[in-house]
Write a protein that holds these residues in place. Structure first.
Motif, short mmCIF file in Angstrom:
data_model
loop_
_atom_site.label_atom_id
_atom_site.label_comp_id
_atom_site.label_asym_id
_atom_site.label_seq_id
_atom_site.Cartn_x
_atom_site.Cartn_y
_atom_site.Cartn_z
N THR A 64 0.80 -1.17 0.11
CA THR A 64 0.03 -0.14 -0.01
C THR A 64 0.79 1.26 -0.14
O THR A 64 0.43 2.14 -0.67
N VAL A 70 -5.88 4.45 -2.63
CA VAL A 70 -6.54 3.36 -2.39
C VAL A 70 -8.09 3.63 -2.42
O VAL A 70 -8.52 4.72 -1.87
N ALA A 88 -5.08 -0.68 4.98
CA ALA A 88 -4.77 -0.07 3.93
C ALA A 88 -5.34 1.45 3.78
O ALA A 88 -4.69 2.44 3.71
#
Ligand SMILES: Nc1ncnc2c1ncn2[C@@H]1O[C@H](COP(=O)(O)OP(=O)(O)OP(=O)(O)O)[C@@H](O)[C@H]1O
Ligand SMILES: Cc1ncsc1CCO
Ligand SMILES: [Mg+2]
Length: 275
Positions: A64, A70, A88
Motif C-alpha cells: 500500500t 487506495v 490500507a
C-alpha cells in the motif's frame, strides 16, 4: 474561490485531470467487492490508471505505501477482509470509501463508521447509502433495496452536507444528478444515463475512477470527485449511443472511457456549482 467556476472551467478541469491520469497512470489499490472487481479494474485501465486488486492483510505493509491512492469498497464485506481495509486506509495514502449497501447489517454499518474515522478523502455512495451513514443507523428506510438505492440523490443532499462536516471528507451522492459536497460548497454533475443503474457495480467503478482522479489531484478532492463523476457519466452517455441494453452499454462505456477526446469532454461535461 479566486477564479469563477464556469461550465467551461469545469470542462477544462475534467479534461486536465483525465489527461493527468492518462499521463501518470496512478497505481490504485482496490479492496473492492467480488461482484465489481472486473468492471473496476477495466474502468481504471480504460481511463489510464493501473489497478491492483490486492487485499491480503500480510501484503499491505509492503504494497500500500507504494500506491498512489487506495479504494475501499465494503460491498461483499467479510470479517477476514475488514482488517485489510483498516490497514490500507491507515497507510498514509489518499483513499476513497464506497459504503456499498451500508444499511445491510449492524456489522456493515459499524465497519463503515470505523472506516469513516480513518479520514477518507472522498466517500461515494448512492442516496440510500449516504442517508444511512449520516443517520449512523440501518433502520432509516422501509424500502431498503440492498446495494441499490431506494432514494433520489437530491433526497440525500442535506445528509451529505452534514456527513461532510462531521467527517471532513468530500461526500459524493450518485444518481441522475451526482452531488458532491465538502459541507460548504455543493457541486452537481448531471452527465449519465439511467441505464447505468442496470449494470452491476457501475457505482463501484466510478468510486475507483474518483480514486484515480484523487491520486493526480490529492489537494482538491471536491474537484477530483466531480470531474471523475462527470467523465464516467459522459462515457455512459456516449456509450449509450451505440448500446442495445446493459451488457452492450458496459462494453461501450469502457471503450468510451478509453477514447474520450478533448472536444467531447470540454463541450459535454455538465458540472455546475449549486451553492
Ligand atoms: N437516473 C440516472 N441517470 C443518469 N445517470 C445515473 C442515474 N442513476 C445513476 N446514474 C449514474 O450511474 C453510476 C452509478 O451510480 P449508482 O447511484 O447507480 O451507484 P450504486 O447504486 O452505488 O451502484 P452499484 O452499487 O451497482 O455499484 C453513476 O455514475 C451515476 O451518476
Ligand atoms: C450486487 C452487489 N451485492 C453486493 S456488492 C454488489 C455490487 C454493487 O454494489
Ligand atoms: Mg454502490
Amino acid at each position: 474561490m479566486d477564479e469563477e467556476r464556469t461550465a467551461e472551467w469545469w470542462g477544462r478541469r475534467a479534461w486536465a485531470l483525465l489527461s493527468a491520469v492518462r499521463a501518470r497512470a496512478p497505481l490504485v489499490q482496490c479492496i473492492t467487492n467480488l461482484v465489481s472487481m472486473d468492471i473496476v479494474a477495466n474502468a481504471l485501465l480504460a481511463a489510464g490508471a493501473s489497478p491492483a486488486m490486492i487485499h491480503c492483510l500480510r501484503e499491505i505493509p509492503d504494497f500500500t505505501p507504494r500506491c498512489d491512492a487506495v479504494c475501499v469498497n465494503v460491498g461483499t464485506l467479510s470479517e477476514d477482509w475488514l482488517p485489510s481495509m483498516h490497514a490500507a486506509a491507515s497507510a498514509c495514502r489518499p483513499w476513497v470509501l464506497d459504503p456499498a449497501a451500508a444499511a445491510a447489517s449492524e456489522f456493515r454499518m459499524e465497519a463503515c463508521l470505523s472506516l469513516l474515522a480513518l479520514r477518507p478523502a472522498v466517500v461515494r455512495g448512492n442516496a440510500s447509502e449516504i442517508l444511512a451513514l449520516a443517520s449512523r443507523s440501518i433502520a432509516s428506510s422501509s424500502t431498503f433495496k440492498g446495494a441499490d438505492s431506494s432514494h433520489d440523490s437530491g433526497d440525500a443532499l442535506e445528509a451529505a452536507k452534514s456527513l461532510a462536516q462531521s467527517t471532513g471528507a468530500v461526500i459524493a451522492v450518485s444518481g441522475a444528478v451526482d452531488y458532491i459536497t465538502d459541507g460548504k460548497q455543493v457541486v452537481g454533475a448531471s452527465n449519465g444515463v439511467a441505464m447505468m443503474q442496470k449494470i452491476t457495480a457501475t457505482g463501484c467503478a466510478v468510486t475507483a475512477l474518483i480514486t484515480a482522479f484523487v491520486a493526480v489531484e490529492p489537494s482538491d478532492a471536491l474537484v477530483a470527485a466531480a470531474c471523475a463523476l462527470a467523465i464516467f457519466g459522459l462515457a455512459g452517455e456516449v456509450g449509450m449511443e451505440s448500446a442495445k441494453g446493459p451488457a452492450s452499454l458496459r462494453m461501450h462505456l469502457v471503450d468510451t472511457l478509453y477514447c474520450l477526446d478533448e472536444q467531447t469532454v470540454t463541450s459535454r461535461v455538465k458540472i455546475t456549482l449549486q451553492s
